[in-house]
Design a protein around this motif. Structure first.
Motif, short mmCIF file in Angstrom:
data_model
loop_
_atom_site.label_atom_id
_atom_site.label_comp_id
_atom_site.label_asym_id
_atom_site.label_seq_id
_atom_site.Cartn_x
_atom_site.Cartn_y
_atom_site.Cartn_z
N HIS A 34 42.65 31.19 48.83
CA HIS A 34 42.66 31.09 47.32
C HIS A 34 43.28 32.11 46.51
N CYS A 35 43.02 33.39 46.84
CA CYS A 35 43.64 34.49 45.92
C CYS A 35 44.72 35.33 46.67
N CYS A 87 36.05 35.37 47.29
CA CYS A 87 36.19 34.09 47.14
C CYS A 87 35.19 33.12 48.26
N CYS A 126 43.70 35.27 52.10
CA CYS A 126 42.96 34.40 51.28
C CYS A 126 43.61 33.05 51.10
N CYS A 165 38.75 35.65 51.54
CA CYS A 165 38.21 36.91 51.34
C CYS A 165 37.00 36.87 51.17
ZN ZN Z 1 40.27 35.44 48.01
#
Ligand code: ZN
Ligand code: ZN
Length: 91
Positions: free
Chosen positions: A35-36, A76, A33, A73
């Motif tokens: 983002h995370c 997110c 992902c 993911c």
């Molecule tokens: Zn994520």
């Protein structure tokens, strides 16, 4: 002006062309992902939707340039969609 959501792409997301594109993006983003950095339940998100004015239709999900696609993911992704509306661009 019609609206588009992931829902209206529904069946297309099982199309072999989308599966191939999705795989390319996952590889580019190293199956994380963006983002995370999770590697669970990854999905490919469109940063924009393109409405092709001449043809009065939306661009097919796999016809977007790679830079408009990103790996997220599931959590997110759904959080992002709750927060921001994906802009629709007339092309
Ligand atoms: Zn994520
Ligand atoms: Zn999305």
């Amino acid at each position: 002006m019609p609206t588009v959501t992931h829902g209206s792409y529904g069946a297309l997301l099982f199309h072999p062309n989308w599966k191939a594109k999705r795989k390319e993006i996952l590889i580019r983003d190293q199956h994380r992902c963006v983002h995370c950095k999770s590697d669970k339940e990854l999905q490919v998100h469109h940063r924009q939707y393109h409405f092709i004015v001449n043809e009065q239709r939306f661009r097919l999900p796999w016809d977007y340039p790679d830079k408009l696609l990103m790996t997220l993911c599931e959590s997110c992704h759904s959080r992002g969609h709750n927060k921001y509306k994906v802009p629709t661009v007339n092309v």
